[in-house]
Design a protein around this motif. Structure first.
Motif, mmCIF file in Angstrom:
data_model
loop_
_atom_site.group_PDB
_atom_site.id
_atom_site.type_symbol
_atom_site.label_atom_id
_atom_site.label_comp_id
_atom_site.label_asym_id
_atom_site.label_seq_id
_atom_site.Cartn_x
_atom_site.Cartn_y
_atom_site.Cartn_z
ATOM 1 N N ALA A 140 39.897 43.434 29.682
ATOM 2 C CA ALA A 140 40.346 44.363 28.641
ATOM 3 C C ALA A 140 41.852 44.321 28.466
ATOM 4 N N LEU A 141 42.562 43.729 29.421
ATOM 5 C CA LEU A 141 44.004 43.607 29.322
ATOM 6 C C LEU A 141 44.412 42.741 28.137
ATOM 7 N N HIS A 142 43.487 41.913 27.634
ATOM 8 C CA HIS A 142 43.803 41.014 26.528
ATOM 9 C C HIS A 142 44.281 41.779 25.293
ATOM 10 N N SER A 143 43.677 42.916 25.004
ATOM 11 C CA SER A 143 44.087 43.689 23.830
ATOM 12 C C SER A 143 45.510 44.212 23.986
ATOM 13 N N PRO A 187 42.977 38.926 42.029
ATOM 14 C CA PRO A 187 42.009 39.991 41.750
ATOM 15 C C PRO A 187 42.002 40.394 40.278
ATOM 16 N N VAL A 188 40.870 40.898 39.816
ATOM 17 C CA VAL A 188 40.725 41.379 38.448
ATOM 18 C C VAL A 188 41.121 42.847 38.414
ATOM 19 N N ARG A 189 42.098 43.181 37.581
ATOM 20 C CA ARG A 189 42.623 44.542 37.542
ATOM 21 C C ARG A 189 42.008 45.383 36.428
ATOM 22 N N ARG A 190 41.310 44.750 35.502
ATOM 23 C CA ARG A 190 40.689 45.469 34.397
ATOM 24 C C ARG A 190 39.206 45.112 34.330
ATOM 25 N N ARG A 191 38.510 45.791 33.434
ATOM 26 C CA ARG A 191 37.093 45.504 33.247
ATOM 27 C C ARG A 191 36.921 44.163 32.544
#
Length: 232
Positions: free
Chosen positions: A173-176, A149-153
């Motif tokens: 957005a977790l990448h940042s 599942p995707v936990r961020r936008r």
């Protein structure tokens, strides 16, 4: 991308403004017997130029190019611009330049949509009870199989070909946060070195040259490997 135009200085006898036929221009560029001097017009084509031209192409082709996402097409132009910038950097550095190779439809294995909601939409049918869909402009709603599942936008969507199938890669957005964690780890490692040693020497290794000199086979080893074998 830099384009060099070869134009004759004097108007041609045909009265066509000095351009003449394509064959005549090629003959003059090769140095024909007429002795007509040639001037070279150097112009630089960047991403901004091509992006502006793309707007006119889309306006003239509403049922073709305009069907697809403008942002996705711009992302492809950015890839092209980066490839040619790297090519000219290698030329200036005196390295083997390796002219960028044209990728036809059969070799173009990735398409990027830089921003979710601009030509693409992740989870485009949230009302569906079990499946997940992604909407791609010009393609429609495409069902995807989520491994987790995707936990961020979701911020960016890329579609990549893997063999005979296509996969959707999501950049959330977790990448940042991951980038900040990596920088923090690097700063802590540097601080530990500074505190532990009085003298730190930095060597500028030419990794590309080392890789080329180390390449080879068992029968014909590279230069670096051959020196190691002799020394042993």
């Amino acid at each position: 991308m830099r384009i060099h135009h070869l134009l004759p200085r004097e108007p041609s006898p045909s009265g066509d403004g000095g351009i003449g036929s394509g064959r005549a221009v090629k003959a003059r560029a090769c140095g024909d017997l007429s002795g007509s001097p040639i001037r070279v017009l150097r112009s630089t084509i960047r991403y901004g130029n091509q992006s502006g031209e793309l707007k006119h192409i889309r306006a003239d082709d509403p049922d073709g190019q305009a069907r697809w996402s403008f942002s996705s097409q711009q992302a492809t132009l950015r890839r092209l611009d980066r490839a040619f910038r790297a090519f000219f950097d290698r030329v200036k550095a005196g390295r083997t330049p390796g002219f960028p190779r044209f990728k036809g439809r059969g070799r173009f294995n990735a398409v990027e949509w830089p921003k979710d909601g601009d030509g693409c939409r992740w989870d485009s049918q949230p009302e569906h009870p079990t499946a997940t869909f992604v909407r791609l402009q010009g393609v429609g709603h495409v069902r995807v199989h989520q491994h987790r599942p995707v936990r961020r936008r979701v911020k960016t969507i890329s579609v990549k070909r893997e063999g005979s199938r296509w996969a959707v890669a999501r950049v959330a957005a977790l990448h940042s946060k991951v980038r900040r964690q990596r920088l923090d780890s690097a700063h802590k490692a540097a601080l530990a070195l500074v505190r532990a040693y009085d003298l730190i020497v930095h060597e500028d290794l030419r990794i590309a040259s080392m890789t080329r000199s180390a390449s080879g086979t068992i029968e014909a080893p590279g230069r670096t490997r051959l020196k190691a074998l002799v020394a042993s």
